[in-house]
Design a protein around this motif. Structure first.
Motif, PDB file in Angstrom:
ATOM      1  N   SER A 193       0.802  -1.225   0.000  1.00 21.10           N
ATOM      2  CA  SER A 193       0.000   0.000   0.000  1.00 21.10           C
ATOM      3  C   SER A 193       0.836   1.277   0.000  1.00 21.10           C
ATOM      4  CB  SER A 193      -0.977   0.001   1.178  1.00 21.10           C
ATOM      5  OG  SER A 193      -0.276  -0.066   2.401  1.00 21.10           O
ATOM      6  N   SER A 194       2.101   1.206   0.362  1.00 21.69           N
ATOM      7  CA  SER A 194       2.937   2.409   0.356  1.00 21.69           C
ATOM      8  C   SER A 194       3.473   2.737  -1.039  1.00 21.69           C
ATOM      9  CB  SER A 194       4.103   2.245   1.332  1.00 21.69           C
ATOM     10  OG  SER A 194       4.963   1.215   0.891  1.00 21.69           O
ATOM     11  N   PHE A 195       3.216   1.875  -2.022  1.00 21.51           N
ATOM     12  CA  PHE A 195       3.703   2.096  -3.381  1.00 21.51           C
ATOM     13  C   PHE A 195       2.630   2.812  -4.199  1.00 21.51           C
ATOM     14  CE2 PHE A 195       6.301  -1.295  -1.799  1.00 21.51           C
ATOM     15  CZ  PHE A 195       7.554  -1.034  -2.321  1.00 21.51           C
ATOM     16  N   GLY A 196       3.005   3.880  -4.842  1.00 26.88           N
ATOM     17  CA  GLY A 196       2.080   4.643  -5.665  1.00 26.88           C
ATOM     18  C   GLY A 196       1.487   3.831  -6.801  1.00 26.88           C
ATOM     19  N   SER A 197       2.244   2.875  -7.324  1.00 30.83           N
ATOM     20  CA  SER A 197       1.728   2.073  -8.433  1.00 30.83           C
ATOM     21  C   SER A 197       0.528   1.226  -8.007  1.00 30.83           C
ATOM     22  CB  SER A 197       2.836   1.180  -9.022  1.00 30.83           C
ATOM     23  OG  SER A 197       3.373   0.331  -8.025  1.00 30.83           O
ATOM     24  N   LEU A 198       0.471   0.791  -6.742  1.00 28.75           N
ATOM     25  CA  LEU A 198      -0.691   0.034  -6.267  1.00 28.75           C
ATOM     26  C   LEU A 198      -1.906   0.955  -6.184  1.00 28.75           C
ATOM     27  CD1 LEU A 198      -2.076  -2.519  -5.272  1.00 28.75           C
ATOM     28  CD2 LEU A 198      -1.278  -1.966  -2.965  1.00 28.75           C
ATOM     29  N   ALA A 199      -1.728   2.157  -5.697  1.00 29.88           N
ATOM     30  CA  ALA A 199      -2.839   3.119  -5.636  1.00 29.88           C
ATOM     31  C   ALA A 199      -3.353   3.407  -7.046  1.00 29.88           C
ATOM     32  CB  ALA A 199      -2.389   4.402  -4.944  1.00 29.88           C
ATOM     33  N   ALA A 200      -2.454   3.572  -8.012  1.00 28.00           N
ATOM     34  CA  ALA A 200      -2.862   3.833  -9.399  1.00 28.00           C
ATOM     35  C   ALA A 200      -3.610   2.631  -9.973  1.00 28.00           C
ATOM     36  CB  ALA A 200      -1.639   4.158 -10.251  1.00 28.00           C
ATOM     37  N   ALA A 201      -3.138   1.421  -9.695  1.00 28.93           N
ATOM     38  CA  ALA A 201      -3.807   0.207 -10.179  1.00 28.93           C
ATOM     39  C   ALA A 201      -5.203   0.087  -9.584  1.00 28.93           C
ATOM     40  CB  ALA A 201      -2.979  -1.029  -9.836  1.00 28.93           C
ATOM     41  N   ARG A 202      -5.338   0.385  -8.315  1.00 29.44           N
ATOM     42  CA  ARG A 202      -6.651   0.318  -7.665  1.00 29.44           C
ATOM     43  C   ARG A 202      -7.609   1.350  -8.261  1.00 29.44           C
ATOM     44  NH1 ARG A 202      -4.420  -0.529  -1.505  1.00 29.44           N
ATOM     45  NH2 ARG A 202      -4.340  -2.831  -1.568  1.00 29.44           N
ATOM     46  N   ALA A 203      -7.101   2.536  -8.548  1.00 31.14           N
ATOM     47  CA  ALA A 203      -7.936   3.588  -9.124  1.00 31.14           C
ATOM     48  C   ALA A 203      -8.442   3.182 -10.514  1.00 31.14           C
ATOM     49  CB  ALA A 203      -7.166   4.905  -9.202  1.00 31.14           C
ATOM     50  N   VAL A 204      -7.578   2.613 -11.320  1.00 33.11           N
ATOM     51  CA  VAL A 204      -7.979   2.163 -12.656  1.00 33.11           C
ATOM     52  C   VAL A 204      -9.020   1.051 -12.555  1.00 33.11           C
ATOM     53  CG1 VAL A 204      -7.165   0.954 -14.727  1.00 33.11           C
ATOM     54  CG2 VAL A 204      -5.882   2.889 -13.832  1.00 33.11           C
ATOM     55  N   ARG A 205      -8.802   0.095 -11.668  1.00 38.49           N
ATOM     56  CA  ARG A 205      -9.755  -0.998 -11.505  1.00 38.49           C
ATOM     57  C   ARG A 205     -11.121  -0.480 -11.044  1.00 38.49           C
ATOM     58  NH1 ARG A 205      -7.646  -6.182 -11.498  1.00 38.49           N
ATOM     59  NH2 ARG A 205      -5.392  -6.260 -11.666  1.00 38.49           N
TER      60      ARG A 205
END
Length: 136
Positions: free
Chosen positions: A120-132
């Motif tokens: 959860s501290s990685f920005g790429s996970l936040a971006a992936a969640r937003a796209v999903r």
């Protein structure tokens, strides 16, 4: 560390399927608790229908088609796959991968035991969640 494509490859039959050319990347050298393999299945080749019994060894498998076309049965679903498509075979669900093309099917397969890691501290996970979330 570098492991070139095709280095240390071998022929192996998976789950009573056809012979598959396999590269087990960084075998015995990686600290991550997963196996990373590249498989090359000949035209008409298949992995063999199987599942991983959670009571014995709870394995989950990730498949990413690199080259070629395939069909993959996962439980009651059949997926037609092309390069770039990925499938997750969850623990205990029967699955089989088949080469449906006229050429070699190359697949990246990552498998390991169940477990969680907090990304959860990685920005790429936040971006992936937003796209999903936007695609739902």
């Amino acid at each position: 560390m570098l492991e070139p494509r095709g280095e240390n490859t071998f022929e192996y039959s998976l789950h009573e399927g056809t012979k598959t050319r396999m590269q087990f990347h960084f075998a015995d050298e990686m600290a991550m608790p997963v196996a990373i393999q590249t498989w090359e299945l000949p035209p008409g080749g298949h992995e063999g229908m199987h599942s991983h019994d959670p009571a014995e060894l709870a394995l989950e498998e990730f498949y990413l088609v690199l080259e070629g076309t395939a069909a993959m049965r996962v439980g009651d679903e059949e997926h037609e796959l092309v390069a770039g498509d990925s499938v997750l075979a969850q623990i205990g669900v029967p699955h089989d991968l088949r080469n449906t093309g006229e050429g070699t099917l190359r697949v990246l397969v990552v498998w390991g035991e169940e477990g969680r890691k907090d990304f959860s501290s990685f920005g790429s996970l936040a971006a992936a969640r937003a796209v999903r979330a936007a695609n739902q």
